[in-house]
Write a protein that holds these residues in place. Structure first.
Motif, mmCIF file in Angstrom:
data_model
loop_
_atom_site.group_PDB
_atom_site.id
_atom_site.type_symbol
_atom_site.label_atom_id
_atom_site.label_comp_id
_atom_site.label_asym_id
_atom_site.label_seq_id
_atom_site.Cartn_x
_atom_site.Cartn_y
_atom_site.Cartn_z
ATOM 1 N N HIS A 626 59.667 40.420 25.540
ATOM 2 C CA HIS A 626 60.240 39.915 24.290
ATOM 3 C C HIS A 626 60.832 41.071 23.517
ATOM 4 O O HIS A 626 60.408 42.217 23.663
ATOM 5 N N CYS A 659 63.594 37.148 18.436
ATOM 6 C CA CYS A 659 63.397 37.806 19.729
ATOM 7 C C CYS A 659 64.756 38.083 20.362
ATOM 8 O O CYS A 659 65.617 37.211 20.393
ATOM 9 N N GLU A 661 65.332 39.130 23.559
ATOM 10 C CA GLU A 661 65.418 38.917 25.016
ATOM 11 C C GLU A 661 65.482 37.412 25.257
ATOM 12 O O GLU A 661 64.630 36.671 24.751
ATOM 13 N N PHE A 662 66.411 36.966 26.066
ATOM 14 C CA PHE A 662 66.483 35.520 26.338
ATOM 15 C C PHE A 662 65.340 35.166 27.295
ATOM 16 O O PHE A 662 65.487 35.097 28.498
ATOM 17 N N CYS A 663 64.175 34.918 26.684
ATOM 18 C CA CYS A 663 62.928 34.900 27.449
ATOM 19 C C CYS A 663 62.536 33.518 27.942
ATOM 20 O O CYS A 663 61.703 33.391 28.836
ATOM 21 N N HIS A 667 64.044 30.218 23.612
ATOM 22 C CA HIS A 667 64.136 31.591 23.099
ATOM 23 C C HIS A 667 64.773 31.636 21.711
ATOM 24 O O HIS A 667 64.348 32.382 20.835
ATOM 25 N N MET A 670 62.521 31.368 18.934
ATOM 26 C CA MET A 670 61.521 32.422 18.790
ATOM 27 C C MET A 670 61.943 33.311 17.631
ATOM 28 O O MET A 670 62.520 34.387 17.798
HETATM 29 CU CU1 CUA Z 1 61.013 35.990 23.402
HETATM 30 CU CU2 CUA Z 1 63.213 35.456 23.417
#
Ligand code: CUA
Ligand code: CUK
Length: 678
Positions: A626, A659, A661-663, A667, A670
């Motif tokens: 993240h 966040c 990062e494309f987690c 996402h 987030m």
């Molecule tokens: Cu954690 Cu996007």
């Protein structure tokens, strides 16, 4: 070469490879380019993607059998891994590049001296404290000029545990832990303004050596250039490495004062020459420049007057004992063996070396020191044994103006081999060959070693075997484990300074060109396999290690890990422990990150509050990273990691954080709000 996992797939891959090569050969014979033909793309290039089978692609792209072999050698099917990992300096980008060999895929950019936003490197409190650079003028330093990466060694072989790299611009050395490929420590040399010949390590990595470059008054003092010979000095610094702690211990480290020659590339002895280190120098003329002045002489001319400069031959074991015996002076809190002591205690000797040398490289067994004179078409090979004999017999040709004994060139040289124009650096393989970069010739020279290496090849010893053109102006080269006690052979990478016409035009600032060369066949068979543009910084040196020696972590060992200390952070936060703690005007946030929320999602503070904000990624899944973005902060939180930012809430308002990062699918959700109340 086989990269397959099962025997079946191996067999099929071999069959397929043979089929393609045969096709290629037939295709080439039948459809040999006649100077015409092929589908022409923009700029005269052939179109890469053609309909049809392998044969028609080969035909349409006008590929030679060598091209097809190169493609088969370097192509890495999806999901397969490279045999080797190359660690290249990022030059004045200030990072380290990690590249897979032979695919030449860029695997990682390690932030070292320069902040690296996407990794959060230099953006958290913890990592900023590591970068924490001060330039020579006392201002904040946010870049470095990385030149020479050095992998940690055990018994003279890479062990895959640590990487060291120098910053030429500001005389610093960084320690990178290869369990997580992150920088752990940066030490600033308290005596030096700049460095160059290093980092290099002793065969068991007890010492990380940093050689100097442009002489200056030691410790950052002022002295007029008119007092150059009296007040300017060269330097080599021996940093004590504590492998258990994974860090350099400056209190156990020391420097050796050297004459104001410009020390350059350096290497450590190994096996028979273990306990000794070797530094080149140029400008033994002690020129002080000023070509712009009336009657002045440019450095270019002033530093190249003499036919010989001095290879510094240093008894490291004796230096360590001398420092331990307290025969040092202390400057800026750092110990230094004075030049006079280095001479009188038999620590320092000079071997005359032609002519404005650059690289010095010790052969795998430690028997010879190979020196390249930038202005001499030869490499000069010194014999360690002959130098030891000269010391034993007190056989010297004289002393330099600072009282350092000088060997008789003829008595310590083993051979000179004529290679071509502008020899710079040398590497070794497992077949008894050495490889030297020829900057002016734009070529890599393979030449045969003699002595104990003679039995490894069938060429005449100490002769040029083959010169292969590279594009263009090659600086360093790196062979697989090619500067260790056990070189691997196989591959060599030429790190070319100029790429000129090799790639599509991207404007006046061109990428560097890293060229992969196949050196697995003996004799005159060598082939350039691949061109890799580097558009980040100028890699000077690199080292190539067998990939299976690297034992990197998948995720951090515990939730709440601080990479900088390599231990659990006292600010680690687990699920259920998230909280906001106010203490007077200080607000401390303990946040967790997990797919797909940041907890807490609301953080309310008052204008003027000091905010300390810890984020812990509580994920245990590999690659579940993240990010955390707020104002000018960005953190990268790998699974298990804890990082901290802090700021004063100077401006009232509402600030979404999120966040980076494309987690996960959610996402974008987030996120959260920082509310700074008036
Ligand atoms: Cu954690 Cu996007
Ligand atoms: S130096 Cu750059 S080509 Cu810094 Cu090792 Cu020789």
């Amino acid at each position: 070469m086989a990269y397959e996992t099962s025997d079946n797939s191996k067999t099929w891959a071999v069959v397929a490879a043979i089929v393609v090569v045969v096709f290629a050969a037939i295709g080439w014979l039948i459809f040999r380019p006649s100077g015409e033909g092929g589908a022409q793309g923009p700029g005269g290039a052939t179109l890469t993607r053609m309909p049809g089978d392998a044969n028609s692609i080969i035909k349409n792209r006008q590929m030679s059998p060598e091209d097809v072999l190169a493609a088969l050698t370097t192509y890495m099917p999806s999901g397969k891994h490279d045999d080797y990992m190359m660690f290249a300096s990022g030059g004045h980008g200030g990072q380290v590049l990690v590249i897979g060999v032979p695919s030449m895929r860029l695997l990682k950019v390690i932030g070292v001296f320069t902040p690296e936003p996407w990794q959060g490197w230099g953006f958290s409190e913890e990592t900023r404290a590591v970068i924490n650079g001060k330039a020579g003028d006392g201002t904040d330093l946010l870049w470095g000029d990385t030149h020479h990466p050095a992998l940690s060694e055990t018994n003279g072989e890479y062990d895959g545990q640590f990487l060291f790299i120098n910053d030429k611009a500001s005389a610093r050395v960084a320690v990178i832990d290869l369990r997580d490929f992150e920088t752990k420590q940066i030490v600033k040399n308290p005596l030096a303004i700049n460095d160059h010949g290093g980092a290099f390590v002793t065969p068991d990595t007890e010492w990380v050596i940093e050689g100097g470059q442009y002489a200056h008054p030691i410790g950052g003092k002022y002295a007029s250039l008119a007092d150059y010979k009296k007040s300017y000095r060269g330097l080599v610094t021996c940093w004590k490495f504590d492998r258990k702690k994974g860090s350099i211990d400056p209190s156990k480290s020391f420097a050796i004062e050297l004459p104001p020659y410009w020390q350059d590339l350096s290497d450590a002895g190994k096996l028979v020459s273990d306990g000794w280190i070797f530094l080149n120098s140029f400008n033994t003329e002690m020129a002080t420049g000023g070509g712009e002045k009336k009657g002045g002489v440019w450095f270019e001319a002033g530093t190249t007057q003499r036919d010989m400069d001095y290879l510094h031959v240093i008894n490291l074991k004796k230096a360590i004992a001398t420092a331990a015996a307290g025969k040092t002076t202390t400057i800026n809190g750092f110990r230094m063996i004075p030049l006079q002591t280095a001479a009188s205690e038999s620590i320092l000797y000079f071997a005359p070396e032609p002519k404005s040398p650059h690289g010095v490289d010790v052969t795998p067994g430690g028997e010879y020191m190979v020196v390249s004179g930038k202005l001499d078409p030869h490499v000069t090979i010194f014999s360690f044994q002959k130098m030891m004999d000269a010391i034993k017999n007190k056989s010297f040709s004289g002393k330099d103006p600072y009282g350092v004994p000088i060997f008789d060139f003829k008595k310590v040289v083993e051979k000179q081999v004529e290679l071509g124009l502008g020899p710079l650096h040398t590497q070794f393989d497992d077949k008894g060959y050495a490889y030297t970069s020829l900057f002016l010739d734009s070529a890599v020279a393979r030449w045969s070693l003699g002595g104990p290496y003679e039995k490894l090849h069938s060429d005449k010893p100490w002769t040029l075997v083959k010169k292969i053109p590279v594009q263009y102006n090659v600086g360093h080269l790196a062979a697989a484990e090619g500067d260790t006690a056990k070189p691997a052979g196989h591959f060599l990478v030429a790190l070319n300074k100029w790429s000129v016409d090799r790639f599509a035009n991207v404007g006046p600032l061109l990428p560097q060109n890293l060229q992969l060369v196949d050196i697995s066949n003996p004799g005159d068979k060598m082939q350039v396999l691949y061109d890799m543009p580097i558009g980040i910084g100028e890699p000077h040196y690199s080292q190539i290690i067998k990939a299976d020696k690297i034992k990197a972590w998948d995720v951090y060992p515990e939730i709440g890990w601080s990479p900088v200390t390599q231990s659990k952070s006292p600010k680690a936060t687990t699920v259920g422990q998230e909280r906001i703690v106010r203490n007077g005007n200080t607000v401390e946030v303990f946040m967790t990150a997990i797919r797909s929320h940041l907890n807490p999602e609301h953080v309310e503070v008052k204008k003027g509050d000091k905010v300390i904000w810890h984020v812990t990624n509580v994920e245990r899944a590999r690659d579940a990273t993240h990010g955390f973005a707020l104002f000018n902060h960005n953190l990268s939180l790998e699974p298990g990691e804890t990082e901290t930012i802090s700021f004063t809430a100077t401006k009232e308002g509402v600030y979404p954080y999120y966040c980076t990062e494309f987690c996960s699918a959610l996402h974008l959700e987030m996120t959260g709000y920082l509310l700074v109340k008036p």
